[in-house]
Motif scaffolding. Sequence first.
Motif, mmCIF file in Angstrom:
data_model
loop_
_atom_site.group_PDB
_atom_site.id
_atom_site.type_symbol
_atom_site.label_atom_id
_atom_site.label_comp_id
_atom_site.label_asym_id
_atom_site.label_seq_id
_atom_site.Cartn_x
_atom_site.Cartn_y
_atom_site.Cartn_z
ATOM 1 N N LEU A 10 0.861 -1.179 0.000
ATOM 2 C CA LEU A 10 0.000 0.000 0.000
ATOM 3 C C LEU A 10 0.898 1.230 0.000
ATOM 4 N N LYS A 17 5.892 3.362 0.717
ATOM 5 C CA LYS A 17 5.158 2.198 1.220
ATOM 6 C C LYS A 17 4.639 2.468 2.634
ATOM 7 N N SER A 20 2.469 -3.439 4.060
ATOM 8 C CA SER A 20 2.680 -4.519 3.106
ATOM 9 C C SER A 20 2.090 -5.801 3.679
#
Length: 202
Positions: A10, A17, A20
């Motif tokens: 994401l 990021k 995850s």
Amino acid sequence: GSTQTITVNLLDANNQKISSETTTLRSIGPSDIFVGVLSDQTTGFGPVSTIPLADPTASILTETLDATTMPTMTEVLKNFDLIILDNFTTSNLSKGQLTTLQNWVNWGGSLIVVGGPTWRRSLSPLPADLLPVSLTGTKTLPARTSLLPVGGPTKGGPVQHLTTDTVKGAVIASTALPSSQSTVALASDTTPLLVQKKLGRG
């Protein structure tokens, strides 16, 4: 089907990021049957995967659903061929999820709802159209109650099975009155055990 592991990241607006998650994808063949299970219990559904299919290369795959994973879009729910609702706290589902379930059945989905001693918790929150019966309470079927109708697989049919058609111990069954649009497929005396109803295309 085959499986493969994927990682989903994401990202924020700056392409950084945020989180995850790694998960496993299963591929489903064109002849496979994909079954969703709405239940508060995590065991007891193994026999579903062993039901013989017309296509010997096909498989039955099951996926457990709950209030956090139940889709709110009918198009997503259309991935399932069948959904079983048994011993589930249905009140945890949102109004949108219940509407999605009803739309999915109307569009051709097959839904199996199970009564029994927990029928109020499982079935009362459902839209009335999804139920083929009006539930009234519970009744105890005594041990050795015969369930299969005359002419069933253990009653002199073309293939003699060794499986008995009687219950070993007392069983609590929910009592109900079938709706005028329903068909009783199996009953114990006057107690309907298996009732079918068409709703839309489902």
